[in-house]
Design a protein around this motif. Structure first.
Motif, PDB file in Angstrom:
ATOM      1  N   UNK A 175       5.406  -4.096   3.106  1.00 46.75           N
ATOM      2  CA  UNK A 175       4.767  -5.090   2.341  1.00 46.75           C
ATOM      3  C   UNK A 175       5.636  -5.915   1.396  1.00 46.75           C
ATOM      4  N   UNK A 176       5.115  -6.999   1.185  1.00 46.18           N
ATOM      5  CA  UNK A 176       6.059  -7.859   0.186  1.00 46.18           C
ATOM      6  C   UNK A 176       6.102  -7.177  -1.205  1.00 46.18           C
ATOM      7  N   UNK A 177       5.308  -6.558  -1.517  1.00 42.47           N
ATOM      8  CA  UNK A 177       5.512  -5.800  -2.847  1.00 42.47           C
ATOM      9  C   UNK A 177       5.175  -6.705  -3.982  1.00 42.47           C
ATOM     10  N   UNK A 178       5.676  -7.858  -4.263  1.00 39.93           N
ATOM     11  CA  UNK A 178       5.603  -8.537  -5.339  1.00 39.93           C
ATOM     12  C   UNK A 178       4.769  -9.903  -5.022  1.00 39.93           C
ATOM     13  N   UNK A 179       3.697 -10.232  -6.173  1.00 42.79           N
ATOM     14  CA  UNK A 179       2.728 -11.348  -6.187  1.00 42.79           C
ATOM     15  C   UNK A 179       2.919 -12.051  -7.397  1.00 42.79           C
ATOM     16  N   UNK A 180       2.806 -13.423  -7.369  1.00 51.00           N
ATOM     17  CA  UNK A 180       2.786 -14.195  -8.436  1.00 51.00           C
ATOM     18  C   UNK A 180       1.981 -15.457  -8.075  1.00 51.00           C
ATOM     19  N   UNK A 192      -0.609 -14.762 -13.172  1.00 51.29           N
ATOM     20  CA  UNK A 192      -0.634 -13.611 -13.040  1.00 51.29           C
ATOM     21  C   UNK A 192       0.577 -12.891 -12.065  1.00 51.29           C
ATOM     22  N   UNK A 193       1.312 -12.014 -12.604  1.00 51.16           N
ATOM     23  CA  UNK A 193       2.538 -11.290 -11.612  1.00 51.16           C
ATOM     24  C   UNK A 193       2.055  -9.911 -11.560  1.00 51.16           C
ATOM     25  N   UNK A 194       2.461  -9.451 -10.161  1.00 52.70           N
ATOM     26  CA  UNK A 194       2.364  -8.134 -10.145  1.00 52.70           C
ATOM     27  C   UNK A 194       3.490  -7.087  -9.181  1.00 52.70           C
ATOM     28  N   UNK A 195       3.536  -6.373  -9.523  1.00 55.36           N
ATOM     29  CA  UNK A 195       4.497  -5.257  -8.591  1.00 55.36           C
ATOM     30  C   UNK A 195       3.632  -4.077  -8.248  1.00 55.36           C
ATOM     31  N   UNK A 196       3.684  -4.059  -6.915  1.00 60.70           N
ATOM     32  CA  UNK A 196       3.101  -2.735  -6.282  1.00 60.70           C
ATOM     33  C   UNK A 196       3.989  -1.778  -6.134  1.00 60.70           C
ATOM     34  N   UNK A 197       4.495  -1.328  -7.564  1.00 61.23           N
ATOM     35  CA  UNK A 197       5.696  -0.464  -7.499  1.00 61.23           C
ATOM     36  C   UNK A 197       5.503   0.937  -7.551  1.00 61.23           C
ATOM     37  N   UNK A 198       4.021   1.397  -7.507  1.00 60.81           N
ATOM     38  CA  UNK A 198       3.889   2.591  -7.831  1.00 60.81           C
ATOM     39  C   UNK A 198       3.957   3.206  -9.286  1.00 60.81           C
ATOM     40  N   UNK A 199       4.310   2.373 -10.215  1.00 65.06           N
ATOM     41  CA  UNK A 199       4.390   2.722 -11.633  1.00 65.06           C
ATOM     42  C   UNK A 199       3.224   1.827 -12.474  1.00 65.06           C
ATOM     43  N   UNK A 200       2.232   2.549 -12.920  1.00 66.23           N
ATOM     44  CA  UNK A 200       1.040   1.707 -13.643  1.00 66.23           C
ATOM     45  C   UNK A 200       1.604   0.944 -15.001  1.00 66.23           C
ATOM     46  N   UNK A 201       1.292  -0.139 -15.204  1.00 59.99           N
ATOM     47  CA  UNK A 201       1.516  -0.928 -16.641  1.00 59.99           C
ATOM     48  C   UNK A 201       0.604  -2.095 -16.202  1.00 59.99           C
ATOM     49  N   UNK A 260      -2.654 -13.326  -6.093  1.00 66.35           N
ATOM     50  CA  UNK A 260      -1.225 -12.757  -6.388  1.00 66.35           C
ATOM     51  C   UNK A 260      -1.252 -11.070  -5.325  1.00 66.35           C
ATOM     52  N   UNK A 261      -2.436 -10.617  -5.426  1.00 61.62           N
ATOM     53  CA  UNK A 261      -2.574  -9.393  -4.814  1.00 61.62           C
ATOM     54  C   UNK A 261      -2.413  -9.624  -3.250  1.00 61.62           C
ATOM     55  N   UNK A 262      -3.009 -10.729  -2.792  1.00 61.03           N
ATOM     56  CA  UNK A 262      -3.081 -11.011  -1.393  1.00 61.03           C
ATOM     57  C   UNK A 262      -1.387 -11.122  -1.065  1.00 61.03           C
ATOM     58  N   UNK A 263      -0.914 -11.831  -1.907  1.00 59.79           N
ATOM     59  CA  UNK A 263       0.729 -12.017  -1.716  1.00 59.79           C
ATOM     60  C   UNK A 263       1.485 -10.777  -1.688  1.00 59.79           C
ATOM     61  N   UNK A 264       1.014  -9.974  -2.608  1.00 65.08           N
ATOM     62  CA  UNK A 264       1.767  -8.541  -2.617  1.00 65.08           C
ATOM     63  C   UNK A 264       1.474  -7.670  -1.261  1.00 65.08           C
ATOM     64  N   UNK A 265       0.431  -7.607  -0.901  1.00 72.35           N
ATOM     65  CA  UNK A 265       0.053  -6.992   0.170  1.00 72.35           C
ATOM     66  C   UNK A 265       0.141  -7.455   1.618  1.00 72.35           C
TER      67      UNK A 265
END
Length: 285
Positions: A175-180, A192-201, A260-265
């Protein structure tokens, strides 16, 4: 007649005598005479070939056709086509407590369908934004103690949503992992910026003027995203860049989150199925 035969034989002999003339001319000349005598073919020392009469030495008309026409091949190659593997990223979660009963289903490769009945009308409207703008198929069914307030139902839906998202993503490989994304809604603008990193924040900076939109408590917007980030393993940053209308600010937030989630996924074809991490892991476990 005998005179005609003699004349054709002399013509054949003359053709053979001329320099550079092959038996092809002889065969053509003989074809105009009485072929029952076979005299000209006998002198040539071999039978007349069909391609010689046709004018293409060493190649019949059938052979010429076969060399230029593509063979007819079945699209399935004579075998039944194998059934394609179902690789849709779909998951569902059921969460039951003394306060709520929640069912959430997500198809990350959907078309934007939303079937939500949470008991909280404004939350249903926001879940519809996630489905529509993220192109996810989302189903949410919930029963909660909304006679108290919307808190428990909103929180548990977010917890189940995040867990469902994590399950649908699996190992998060490829996956792309990052979304912006920044989404405007009239005067409101939210980034909104996100990172599907596995680290909740969660870092959330929203200034919503009203305490309620309908029956929905606006303080639950931040709590919704905090709960979702916790169970999905997502790093999430939300920034309000402009806005005065509470409804517009919140809706712009959910729209930006969805995109952003669509991009990251989304799959990254250059990754070729690899995990987008130098350590090779993006999951919480």
């Amino acid at each position: 007649s005998e005179r005609g035969k003699a004349r054709m034989e002399r013509a054949c002999a003359g053709a053979k005598a001329r320099a550079g003339t092959s038996a092809v001319a002889c065969a053509v000349a003989c074809s105009r005479s009485d072929r029952r005598t076979g005299s000209c073919r006998a002198r040539a020392g071999r039978p007349t070939r069909l391609w010689e009469v046709g004018g293409g030495r060493g190649e019949s008309s059938f052979a010429r056709r076969a060399s230029t026409e593509s063979p007819s091949v079945s699209a399935k190659g004579g075998r039944e086509e194998e059934e394609e593997e179902d690789d849709l990223r779909v998951a569902f979660v059921e969460r039951k407590t003394k306060e709520t009963s929640v069912f959430v289903k997500i198809n990350l490769d959907g078309t934007g369908k939303c079937d939500c009945a949470s008991g909280v009308p404004f939350l249903d409207h926001m879940l519809d934004q996630i489905a529509s703008h993220g192109l996810f198929d989302v189903e949410v069914k919930a029963e909660g103690d909304i006679w108290i307030d919307d808190h428990h139902t909103t929180e548990d839906i977010a917890l189940a949503f995040g867990q469902c998202l994590s399950r649908a993503l699996g190992t998060r490989a490829g996956i792309q992992r990052f979304g912006d994304f920044s989404a405007p809604l009239d005067e409101a603008l939210v980034h909104v910026v996100m990172d599907l990193s596995g680290r909740p924040h969660l870092s959330c900076d929203l200034e919503i003027p009203a305490e309620r939109i309908g029956t929905f408590q606006t303080e639950m917007v931040e709590h919704f995203f905090q709960s979702l980030a916790n169970t999905s393993g997502m790093t999430l940053h939300i920034r309000q860049l402009a806005g005065k209308n509470s409804h517009h600010i919140v809706e712009a937030t959910f729209k930006a989150f969805a995109r952003a989630l669509r991009q990251a996924c989304s799959p990254d074809p250059r990754r070729q199925g690899a995990v987008a991490s130098s350590k090779g892991v993006l999951t919480q476990s």
